[in-house]
Write a protein that holds these residues in place. Structure first.
Motif, PDB file in Angstrom:
ATOM      1  N   LEU A  29      -4.475 -11.218  -7.279  1.00 32.29           N
ATOM      2  CA  LEU A  29      -3.446 -10.327  -6.182  1.00 32.29           C
ATOM      3  C   LEU A  29      -3.311 -11.728  -4.837  1.00 32.29           C
ATOM      4  N   ALA A  30      -2.329 -12.091  -4.149  1.00 33.98           N
ATOM      5  CA  ALA A  30      -1.894 -12.971  -3.330  1.00 33.98           C
ATOM      6  C   ALA A  30      -1.681 -12.656  -2.275  1.00 33.98           C
ATOM      7  N   TYR A  31      -1.403 -11.512  -1.855  1.00 32.20           N
ATOM      8  CA  TYR A  31      -1.059 -10.820  -0.820  1.00 32.20           C
ATOM      9  C   TYR A  31      -0.827  -9.835  -0.663  1.00 32.20           C
ATOM     10  N   VAL A  32      -1.080  -8.502   0.487  1.00 36.61           N
ATOM     11  CA  VAL A  32      -1.104  -7.326   0.217  1.00 36.61           C
ATOM     12  C   VAL A  32       0.407  -6.820   2.008  1.00 36.61           C
ATOM     13  N   HIS A  33       0.912  -6.424   1.270  1.00 35.80           N
ATOM     14  CA  HIS A  33       1.895  -5.350   2.521  1.00 35.80           C
ATOM     15  C   HIS A  33       0.965  -4.287   2.667  1.00 35.80           C
ATOM     16  N   LEU A  34       0.662  -4.256   4.270  1.00 36.28           N
ATOM     17  CA  LEU A  34      -0.381  -3.009   4.732  1.00 36.28           C
ATOM     18  C   LEU A  34       0.693  -1.779   5.509  1.00 36.28           C
ATOM     19  N   ASN A  35       0.774  -1.183   4.612  1.00 38.84           N
ATOM     20  CA  ASN A  35       1.655   0.225   5.548  1.00 38.84           C
ATOM     21  C   ASN A  35       1.052   1.216   4.985  1.00 38.84           C
ATOM     22  N   ASP A  36       0.958   2.362   6.084  1.00 32.27           N
ATOM     23  CA  ASP A  36       0.436   3.807   6.058  1.00 32.27           C
ATOM     24  C   ASP A  36       1.817   4.109   5.518  1.00 32.27           C
ATOM     25  N   SER A  37       2.201   5.543   4.878  1.00 33.23           N
ATOM     26  CA  SER A  37       3.258   6.365   4.413  1.00 33.23           C
ATOM     27  C   SER A  37       3.617   7.596   5.207  1.00 33.23           C
ATOM     28  N   LYS A  38       4.579   8.111   5.214  1.00 32.24           N
ATOM     29  CA  LYS A  38       4.877   9.261   5.068  1.00 32.24           C
ATOM     30  C   LYS A  38       5.315  10.096   4.335  1.00 32.24           C
ATOM     31  N   HIS A  39       4.777  10.107   3.689  1.00 30.22           N
ATOM     32  CA  HIS A  39       5.280  10.966   2.366  1.00 30.22           C
ATOM     33  C   HIS A  39       3.676  10.886   1.709  1.00 30.22           C
ATOM     34  N   GLU A  40       3.917  12.050   0.879  1.00 31.25           N
ATOM     35  CA  GLU A  40       2.290  12.358   0.389  1.00 31.25           C
ATOM     36  C   GLU A  40       2.376  11.547  -1.559  1.00 31.25           C
ATOM     37  N   CYS A  41       1.165  11.580  -2.048  1.00 31.23           N
ATOM     38  CA  CYS A  41       0.772  10.865  -3.480  1.00 31.23           C
ATOM     39  C   CYS A  41       1.454  11.123  -4.151  1.00 31.23           C
ATOM     40  N   GLY A  42       2.341   9.739  -4.922  1.00 33.46           N
ATOM     41  CA  GLY A  42       3.064  10.468  -5.944  1.00 33.46           C
ATOM     42  C   GLY A  42       4.382  10.800  -6.147  1.00 33.46           C
ATOM     43  N   THR A  43       4.711  11.086  -4.864  1.00 27.95           N
ATOM     44  CA  THR A  43       6.660  11.194  -4.735  1.00 27.95           C
ATOM     45  C   THR A  43       7.695  10.506  -4.322  1.00 27.95           C
ATOM     46  N   ASN A  44       6.978   8.663  -4.901  1.00 32.02           N
ATOM     47  CA  ASN A  44       7.444   7.937  -5.218  1.00 32.02           C
ATOM     48  C   ASN A  44       8.942   7.521  -3.838  1.00 32.02           C
ATOM     49  N   LYS A  45       8.463   8.415  -2.604  1.00 32.07           N
ATOM     50  CA  LYS A  45       9.027   8.301  -1.633  1.00 32.07           C
ATOM     51  C   LYS A  45       8.442   7.300  -0.659  1.00 32.07           C
ATOM     52  N   ASP A  46       9.371   5.710  -0.862  1.00 32.38           N
ATOM     53  CA  ASP A  46       9.265   4.672   0.199  1.00 32.38           C
ATOM     54  C   ASP A  46       9.211   4.619   2.075  1.00 32.38           C
ATOM     55  N   GLU A  47       8.689   5.406   2.579  1.00 34.82           N
ATOM     56  CA  GLU A  47       8.954   5.607   4.138  1.00 34.82           C
ATOM     57  C   GLU A  47       7.503   4.914   4.734  1.00 34.82           C
ATOM     58  N   HIS A  48       7.740   3.872   5.824  1.00 31.93           N
ATOM     59  CA  HIS A  48       6.659   3.923   5.952  1.00 31.93           C
ATOM     60  C   HIS A  48       6.288   3.916   6.851  1.00 31.93           C
ATOM     61  N   ALA A  49       4.548   4.093   7.855  1.00 33.39           N
ATOM     62  CA  ALA A  49       4.356   4.680   9.065  1.00 33.39           C
ATOM     63  C   ALA A  49       3.136   3.684   9.493  1.00 33.39           C
ATOM     64  N   HIS A  50       2.757   3.759  10.672  1.00 34.71           N
ATOM     65  CA  HIS A  50       1.915   3.022  11.412  1.00 34.71           C
ATOM     66  C   HIS A  50       0.164   3.672  10.624  1.00 34.71           C
ATOM     67  N   THR A  95       0.727  -1.199   0.303  1.00 35.80           N
ATOM     68  CA  THR A  95      -0.322  -0.344  -0.046  1.00 35.80           C
ATOM     69  C   THR A  95       1.152   1.152  -0.018  1.00 35.80           C
ATOM     70  N   ALA A  96       2.108   1.404   0.895  1.00 33.14           N
ATOM     71  CA  ALA A  96       3.008   2.410   0.525  1.00 33.14           C
ATOM     72  C   ALA A  96       3.295   2.549  -1.073  1.00 33.14           C
ATOM     73  N   HIS A  97       4.112   1.405  -1.261  1.00 30.66           N
ATOM     74  CA  HIS A  97       4.552   1.361  -3.020  1.00 30.66           C
ATOM     75  C   HIS A  97       3.191   1.859  -3.470  1.00 30.66           C
ATOM     76  N   GLY A 122      -0.289   8.249   9.192  1.00 24.88           N
ATOM     77  CA  GLY A 122       0.411   8.532   7.760  1.00 24.88           C
ATOM     78  C   GLY A 122      -0.257   9.200   6.889  1.00 24.88           C
ATOM     79  N   GLU A 123      -0.099   9.598   5.882  1.00 24.18           N
ATOM     80  CA  GLU A 123      -0.347  10.311   4.250  1.00 24.18           C
ATOM     81  C   GLU A 123      -1.656   9.753   3.810  1.00 24.18           C
ATOM     82  N   ILE A 124      -1.567   8.232   3.912  1.00 22.08           N
ATOM     83  CA  ILE A 124      -3.318   6.984   3.336  1.00 22.08           C
ATOM     84  C   ILE A 124      -3.902   7.221   4.495  1.00 22.08           C
TER      85      ILE A 124
END
Length: 279
Positions: free
Chosen positions: A208-229, A176-178, A233-235
């Motif tokens: 779709l077999a699996y999901v990595h569930l992560n919120d994000s510390k950055h805005e949508c479309g920034t290509n920045k990958d830093e996970h949040a609780h 999700t963060a990606h 996060g921004e999601i």
């Protein structure tokens, strides 16, 4: 209603069966492991007794499906022959380990094309995948990427194209963060519905077999990958809630890669997911 399957990335330090004990401690019922340090090529070895203990503990505690995450060094899209050879060898060892451990999935990032171009990189990935001997009962999952630099997998079209480039029956893991970093707006129920519809149209929800569930510390479309609780996060809360419930509806398990900070760990995030599912 489908059963909620959610867990965390757990450590095999001291023996692979310890990952099961850690998962129980967090309150998870599925999850992800590395079979070795993801920063090195050396895989080491897993003793038969440890493999048996992992299988038995997972069954006794009803934890599964597990997923192995491949080394961060693997680059399937590379045009460099030496890196490609190392990547294929590393992936084969992961697949063989999954077979021994009774783990149904090996998850991998496509990697970066580093100048080969999108089509060239995806062709390279297909060729590399075709060199692998995939054991019965094990499936390769291609993970969606945040899409920075020349990394591929940020667009669902990349996932569909690499599936067409290999003889293997791939399935996929959406992070999700990606997805958020790559420009898929999943911050609202409407955005989540649109993203699932697009994935279904381009790739197919049955893949779709699996999901990595992560919120994000950055805005949508920034290509920045830093996970949040989850939900902090921004999601955000509404997007995470909608994504959790749609994922459960589809019968897809979720693995968390959330941070341990602000006094919150995997256990807190797993409980948050359960709360989101109940609402």
């Amino acid at each position: 209603m489908s059963e909620l399957r959610v867990g965390a990335h757990t450590s095999i330090a001291g023996g692979v069966s310890n990952a099961v004990d850690e998962q129980v401690e967090y309150g998870g019922n599925c999850g992800q492991i590395f079979t070795h340090s993801p920063q090195v090529w050396d895989h080491g070895s897993i003793e038969d007794s440890e493999a048996d203990a992992f299988r038995e503990a997972s069954e006794a505690n009803d934890i599964g499906p597990w997923m192995i995450h491949s080394s961060y060094l693997v680059n399937l899209c590379t045009p460099k022959e030496d890196l490609r050879a190392k990547s294929v060898d590393s992936m084969q060892q992961e697949l063989d380990a999954a077979d021994r451990l009774g783990v149904p999935y090996v998850n991998v990032h496509l990697g970066a094309h580093t100048g080969a171009g999108v089509d060239g990189g995806l062709a390279n990935a297909g060729d590399a995948l075709d060199e692998l001997d995939v054991p019965d009962g094990v499936t390769i999952l291609i993970e969606s990427d945040a899409g920075s630099g020349t990394k591929l997998g940020g667009q669902f079209e990349h996932l569909a194209q690499v599936q067409s480039n290999t003889a293997h029956d791939l399935e996929f893991c959406v992070d999700t963060a990606h997805a958020w970093a790559a420009g898929y707006d999943i911050s609202t129920p409407e955005g989540v519905a649109e993203t699932f519809a697009e994935f279904d149209d381009v790739v197919g929800l049955d893949q779709l077999a699996y999901v990595h569930l992560n919120d994000s510390k950055h805005e949508c479309g920034t290509n920045k990958d830093e996970h949040a609780h989850i939900g902090e996060g921004e999601i955000g809360y509404d997007g995470m809630k909608a994504f959790v419930n749609r994922t459960v509806e589809e019968g897809v398990p979720m693995a968390l890669e959330t941070p341990t900070e602000d006094g919150k760990s995997f256990a807190w995030n797993i409980e948050r997911v359960r709360e989101l599912h109940q609402e």
